[in-house]
Design a protein around this motif. Structure first.
Motif, PDB file in Angstrom:
ATOM      1  N   ALA A  71      20.846   1.295   5.985  1.00  0.00           N
ATOM      2  CA  ALA A  71      20.078   0.268   5.283  1.00  0.00           C
ATOM      3  C   ALA A  71      18.583   0.565   5.329  1.00  0.00           C
ATOM      4  O   ALA A  71      17.862   0.347   4.347  1.00  0.00           O
ATOM      5  CB  ALA A  71      20.364  -1.105   5.895  1.00  0.00           C
ATOM      6  N   LEU A  72      18.109   1.075   6.443  1.00  0.00           N
ATOM      7  CA  LEU A  72      16.684   1.383   6.572  1.00  0.00           C
ATOM      8  C   LEU A  72      16.251   2.469   5.585  1.00  0.00           C
ATOM      9  O   LEU A  72      15.092   2.508   5.167  1.00  0.00           O
ATOM     10  CB  LEU A  72      16.369   1.824   8.004  1.00  0.00           C
ATOM     11  CG  LEU A  72      16.383   0.706   9.059  1.00  0.00           C
ATOM     12  CD1 LEU A  72      16.267   1.295  10.459  1.00  0.00           C
ATOM     13  CD2 LEU A  72      15.243  -0.278   8.803  1.00  0.00           C
ATOM     14  N   LYS A  73      17.180   3.356   5.202  1.00  0.00           N
ATOM     15  CA  LYS A  73      16.847   4.414   4.255  1.00  0.00           C
ATOM     16  C   LYS A  73      16.653   3.876   2.841  1.00  0.00           C
ATOM     17  O   LYS A  73      15.874   4.414   2.056  1.00  0.00           O
ATOM     18  CB  LYS A  73      17.950   5.477   4.249  1.00  0.00           C
ATOM     19  CG  LYS A  73      18.084   6.240   5.564  1.00  0.00           C
ATOM     20  CD  LYS A  73      19.227   7.257   5.486  1.00  0.00           C
ATOM     21  CE  LYS A  73      19.387   8.003   6.796  1.00  0.00           C
ATOM     22  NZ  LYS A  73      20.520   8.981   6.748  1.00  0.00           N
ATOM     23  N   HIS A  74      17.380   2.794   2.494  1.00  0.00           N
ATOM     24  CA  HIS A  74      17.351   2.272   1.122  1.00  0.00           C
ATOM     25  C   HIS A  74      16.442   1.053   0.950  1.00  0.00           C
ATOM     26  O   HIS A  74      16.077   0.715  -0.172  1.00  0.00           O
ATOM     27  CB  HIS A  74      18.770   1.879   0.687  1.00  0.00           C
ATOM     28  CG  HIS A  74      19.720   3.026   0.585  1.00  0.00           C
ATOM     29  ND1 HIS A  74      19.659   3.957  -0.417  1.00  0.00           N
ATOM     30  CD2 HIS A  74      20.768   3.399   1.371  1.00  0.00           C
ATOM     31  CE1 HIS A  74      20.618   4.858  -0.269  1.00  0.00           C
ATOM     32  NE2 HIS A  74      21.298   4.538   0.816  1.00  0.00           N
ATOM     33  N   ALA A  75      16.100   0.390   2.040  1.00  0.00           N
ATOM     34  CA  ALA A  75      15.443  -0.918   1.942  1.00  0.00           C
ATOM     35  C   ALA A  75      14.034  -0.838   1.362  1.00  0.00           C
ATOM     36  O   ALA A  75      13.323   0.163   1.520  1.00  0.00           O
ATOM     37  CB  ALA A  75      15.385  -1.569   3.316  1.00  0.00           C
ATOM     38  N   HIS A  76      13.651  -1.913   0.680  1.00  0.00           N
ATOM     39  CA  HIS A  76      12.277  -2.114   0.233  1.00  0.00           C
ATOM     40  C   HIS A  76      11.571  -2.856   1.370  1.00  0.00           C
ATOM     41  O   HIS A  76      11.606  -4.083   1.454  1.00  0.00           O
ATOM     42  CB  HIS A  76      12.275  -2.947  -1.058  1.00  0.00           C
ATOM     43  CG  HIS A  76      10.961  -3.002  -1.747  1.00  0.00           C
ATOM     44  ND1 HIS A  76       9.817  -3.447  -1.128  1.00  0.00           N
ATOM     45  CD2 HIS A  76      10.591  -2.672  -3.008  1.00  0.00           C
ATOM     46  CE1 HIS A  76       8.808  -3.405  -1.973  1.00  0.00           C
ATOM     47  NE2 HIS A  76       9.255  -2.923  -3.120  1.00  0.00           N
ATOM     48  N   ARG A  77      10.924  -2.109   2.247  1.00  0.00           N
ATOM     49  CA  ARG A  77      10.458  -2.674   3.518  1.00  0.00           C
ATOM     50  C   ARG A  77       9.373  -3.733   3.332  1.00  0.00           C
ATOM     51  O   ARG A  77       9.280  -4.675   4.123  1.00  0.00           O
ATOM     52  CB  ARG A  77       9.966  -1.552   4.434  1.00  0.00           C
ATOM     53  CG  ARG A  77      11.073  -0.547   4.736  1.00  0.00           C
ATOM     54  CD  ARG A  77      10.715   0.425   5.826  1.00  0.00           C
ATOM     55  NE  ARG A  77      11.756   1.427   6.000  1.00  0.00           N
ATOM     56  CZ  ARG A  77      11.785   2.295   7.003  1.00  0.00           C
ATOM     57  NH1 ARG A  77      10.838   2.288   7.918  1.00  0.00           N
ATOM     58  NH2 ARG A  77      12.776   3.170   7.090  1.00  0.00           N
ATOM     59  N   ARG A  78       8.556  -3.607   2.306  1.00  0.00           N
ATOM     60  CA  ARG A  78       7.536  -4.627   2.086  1.00  0.00           C
ATOM     61  C   ARG A  78       8.175  -5.968   1.758  1.00  0.00           C
ATOM     62  O   ARG A  78       7.680  -7.021   2.177  1.00  0.00           O
ATOM     63  CB  ARG A  78       6.595  -4.189   0.961  1.00  0.00           C
ATOM     64  CG  ARG A  78       5.708  -2.999   1.335  1.00  0.00           C
ATOM     65  CD  ARG A  78       4.752  -2.656   0.209  1.00  0.00           C
ATOM     66  NE  ARG A  78       3.918  -1.511   0.545  1.00  0.00           N
ATOM     67  CZ  ARG A  78       3.022  -0.967  -0.266  1.00  0.00           C
ATOM     68  NH1 ARG A  78       2.872  -1.454  -1.498  1.00  0.00           N
ATOM     69  NH2 ARG A  78       2.290   0.062   0.118  1.00  0.00           N
ATOM     70  N   ASP A  79       9.257  -5.936   1.003  1.00  0.00           N
ATOM     71  CA  ASP A  79       9.976  -7.177   0.705  1.00  0.00           C
ATOM     72  C   ASP A  79      10.540  -7.793   1.984  1.00  0.00           C
ATOM     73  O   ASP A  79      10.517  -9.022   2.150  1.00  0.00           O
ATOM     74  CB  ASP A  79      11.114  -6.912  -0.279  1.00  0.00           C
ATOM     75  CG  ASP A  79      10.691  -7.158  -1.722  1.00  0.00           C
ATOM     76  OD1 ASP A  79       9.488  -7.346  -1.959  1.00  0.00           O
ATOM     77  OD2 ASP A  79      11.575  -7.174  -2.605  1.00  0.00           O
TER      78      ASP A  79
END
Length: 250
Positions: A71-79
């Protein structure tokens, strides 16, 4: 045997709580949503609102952990940061509602919110306008309010993401990480407020394995070419659980 575990095993209706955990896992496994909407209306019949919420949070925090690296590879971290920022602001208010209202009001609230959200999901409702940055913060706040008061942190975020033109792996990753963050923050705030009893945590641990087993069963049952049928089966389970949780039947 530890005293807390003895207390949990002596809980009236424990069998039904375990059955609800398995059903919630199955629904989550083949539809990707619905844990709180299935588990809380049933658990709320036998547990105090805080104990029911803690038990659900404990069991739900373990399920997706193996999938976090992907999940960390695909996530939009700012969101994720924006959603969690909104969550932090509103979660204390939701938890205040949870510990203030009578248990009967909690049961009415959870069942009613579950039924309303179920109807919206069945109708395919989604936000059609432009999703701005401020709306992400606001959605996180709404998730915090619903999550603290009724254990339903996910549906507001799910519905706003349905309106965004993002790849499915990004949406799935963001939802997963947001819900893990919501669970962790909820546990931290309940602990800071002295509401995290050993019995409540132990109840969550007792239902964790049945919940994980339900997840595995649901994932095994799922077939992409029958997705519509599985979703309608999930809707039916949620409806029965929500209706059974209404104090009208006591």
């Amino acid at each position: 045997m530890p005293e807390a575990l003895q207390t949990v095993l002596a809980t009236p209706g424990l069998v039904w709580i375990v059955v609800a955990a398995v059903a919630a896992g199955v629904v989550r496994g083949f539809s990707g949503f619905g844990t709180a909407m299935v588990f809380l209306p049933v658990a709320g019949q036998f547990l105090s609102p805080v104990t029911a919420l803690v038990a659900m949070t404990v069991m739900d925090i373990f399920g997706p952990l193996p999938h976090v690296p992907r999940a960390l590879k695909h996530a939009h971290r700012r969101d994720i940061v924006r959603l969690c920022a909104g969550l932090v602001v509103a979660l204390p208010l939701g938890l205040w509602v949870l510990v203030t209202v009578p248990a009967e009001v909690f049961r009415y609230g959870v069942s009613s919110i579950s039924l309303v959200l179920l109807v919206l999901l069945m109708m395919g409702w989604r936000y059609r306008g432009e999703v701005r940055r401020g709306m992400i913060y606001l959605t996180g706040m709404l998730g915090g309010l619903f999550g603290g008061a009724a254990g339903l942190a996910g549906p507001p975020v799910i519905m706003i993401y349905m309106a965004r033109p993002l790849p499915a792996p990004v949406v799935r990753a963001n939802l997963m990480l947001y819900l893990i963050g919501a669970d962790a923050l909820m546990m931290a705030m309940l602990g800071a407020g002295g509401r995290l009893s050993l019995v409540a945590v132990m109840t969550g641990l007792v239902v964790t394995l049945p919940y994980l087993a339900g997840n595995l069963i649901g994932a095994w049952l799922f077939r992409p070419d029958h997705e519509r049928a599985y979703r309608w089966a999930a809707y039916a389970i949620i409806a029965v659980s929500a209706l059974s949780g209404l104090p009208l039947w006591d």
